[in-house]
Scaffold this motif. Structure first.
Motif, mmCIF file in Angstrom:
data_model
loop_
_atom_site.group_PDB
_atom_site.id
_atom_site.type_symbol
_atom_site.label_atom_id
_atom_site.label_comp_id
_atom_site.label_asym_id
_atom_site.label_seq_id
_atom_site.Cartn_x
_atom_site.Cartn_y
_atom_site.Cartn_z
ATOM 1 N N ARG A 173 40.379 80.420 -26.476
ATOM 2 C CA ARG A 173 40.702 80.382 -27.905
ATOM 3 C C ARG A 173 41.428 79.084 -28.232
ATOM 4 O O ARG A 173 42.479 78.788 -27.673
ATOM 5 C CB ARG A 173 41.569 81.578 -28.265
ATOM 6 C CG ARG A 173 41.803 81.695 -29.750
ATOM 7 C CD ARG A 173 42.414 83.027 -30.073
ATOM 8 N NE ARG A 173 42.772 83.110 -31.468
ATOM 9 C CZ ARG A 173 43.454 84.107 -31.993
ATOM 10 N NH1 ARG A 173 43.842 85.110 -31.243
ATOM 11 N NH2 ARG A 173 43.742 84.106 -33.272
ATOM 12 N N GLU A 174 40.866 78.302 -29.151
ATOM 13 C CA GLU A 174 41.445 77.021 -29.560
ATOM 14 C C GLU A 174 42.177 77.177 -30.886
ATOM 15 O O GLU A 174 41.634 77.734 -31.827
ATOM 16 C CB GLU A 174 40.363 75.955 -29.679
ATOM 17 C CG GLU A 174 39.697 75.639 -28.361
ATOM 18 C CD GLU A 174 38.768 74.442 -28.430
ATOM 19 O OE1 GLU A 174 38.679 73.785 -29.497
ATOM 20 O OE2 GLU A 174 38.125 74.162 -27.408
ATOM 21 N N VAL A 175 43.407 76.671 -30.939
ATOM 22 C CA VAL A 175 44.232 76.764 -32.143
ATOM 23 C C VAL A 175 44.693 75.359 -32.528
ATOM 24 O O VAL A 175 45.450 74.731 -31.796
ATOM 25 C CB VAL A 175 45.466 77.673 -31.907
ATOM 26 C CG1 VAL A 175 46.291 77.777 -33.183
ATOM 27 C CG2 VAL A 175 45.053 79.040 -31.404
ATOM 28 N N PRO A 176 44.233 74.843 -33.691
ATOM 29 C CA PRO A 176 44.720 73.537 -34.153
ATOM 30 C C PRO A 176 46.191 73.640 -34.567
ATOM 31 O O PRO A 176 46.585 74.599 -35.239
ATOM 32 C CB PRO A 176 43.846 73.223 -35.374
ATOM 33 C CG PRO A 176 42.791 74.267 -35.427
ATOM 34 C CD PRO A 176 43.233 75.408 -34.576
ATOM 35 N N VAL A 177 46.989 72.661 -34.144
ATOM 36 C CA VAL A 177 48.428 72.673 -34.419
ATOM 37 C C VAL A 177 48.925 71.261 -34.692
ATOM 38 O O VAL A 177 48.229 70.285 -34.427
ATOM 39 C CB VAL A 177 49.227 73.271 -33.236
ATOM 40 C CG1 VAL A 177 48.927 74.747 -33.046
ATOM 41 C CG2 VAL A 177 48.977 72.497 -31.952
ATOM 42 N N ASP A 178 50.148 71.180 -35.205
ATOM 43 C CA ASP A 178 50.874 69.917 -35.312
ATOM 44 C C ASP A 178 51.956 69.955 -34.249
ATOM 45 O O ASP A 178 52.572 71.012 -34.014
ATOM 46 C CB ASP A 178 51.517 69.766 -36.700
ATOM 47 C CG ASP A 178 50.475 69.574 -37.786
ATOM 48 O OD1 ASP A 178 49.534 68.796 -37.571
ATOM 49 O OD2 ASP A 178 50.606 70.213 -38.843
ATOM 50 N N VAL A 179 52.187 68.813 -33.596
ATOM 51 C CA VAL A 179 53.178 68.759 -32.532
ATOM 52 C C VAL A 179 54.065 67.529 -32.662
ATOM 53 O O VAL A 179 53.674 66.522 -33.242
ATOM 54 C CB VAL A 179 52.521 68.753 -31.131
ATOM 55 C CG1 VAL A 179 51.810 70.060 -30.849
ATOM 56 C CG2 VAL A 179 51.587 67.577 -30.960
#
Length: 98
Positions: free
Chosen positions: A21-27
Motif C-alpha cells: 500500500r502506497e501513501v503519498p505524504v509530505d516529509v
C-alpha cells in the motif's frame, strides 16, 4: 572541546510504502553520519495523513520511504499533537547527502 555537527536533509513530497500500500505524504527529514557507530542516522516527521494514522494505529510500524532522491526503510513512532509521526532509520538515507 568543540565538535561540528553537520546535518543534511530533505523537505518535500514522498511516498510511504506499507507492504504493497502506497501513501503519498509530505516529509521533513534530516540526518547525519555518526562516527561513533560508523553509520548514517536519519530522522524527521511525516505530515498529518489519515491513511498513515490508520495504518500505524493498526500496527504498522515500519515502511519504505521513497523520495525523488532515494528509498530507505524507516520506523514510525511518536505521534505529535498535530498528528505527525516521527520517522527514523539507520542506513543510506532516502535523500541526497551533500
Amino acid at each position: 572541546m568543540s565538535e561540528e555537527h553537520h546535518e543534511d536533509g530533505y523537505t518535500g513530497t514522498a511516498v510511504l510504502v506499507f507492504d504493497e500500500r502506497e501513501v503519498p505524504v509530505d516529509v521533513e527529514l534530516r540526518g547525519y553520519f555518526q562516527p561513533i557507530d560508523g553509520r548514517y542516522h536519519w530522522y524527521g516527521r511525516v505530515g498529518a495523513n489519515e491513511q498513515v494514522t490508520e495504518l500505524v494505529e493498526g500496527g504498522a510500524r515500519t515502511a519504505l520511504l521513497r523520495t525523488p532522491d532515494g528509498t530507505a526503510t524507516g520506523s514510525l513512532t511518536d505521534r505529535d499533537p498535530w498528528s505527525r509521526y516521527r520517522v527514523a532509520g539507520i542506513s543510506t538515507p532516502p535523500f541526497t547527502v551533500g
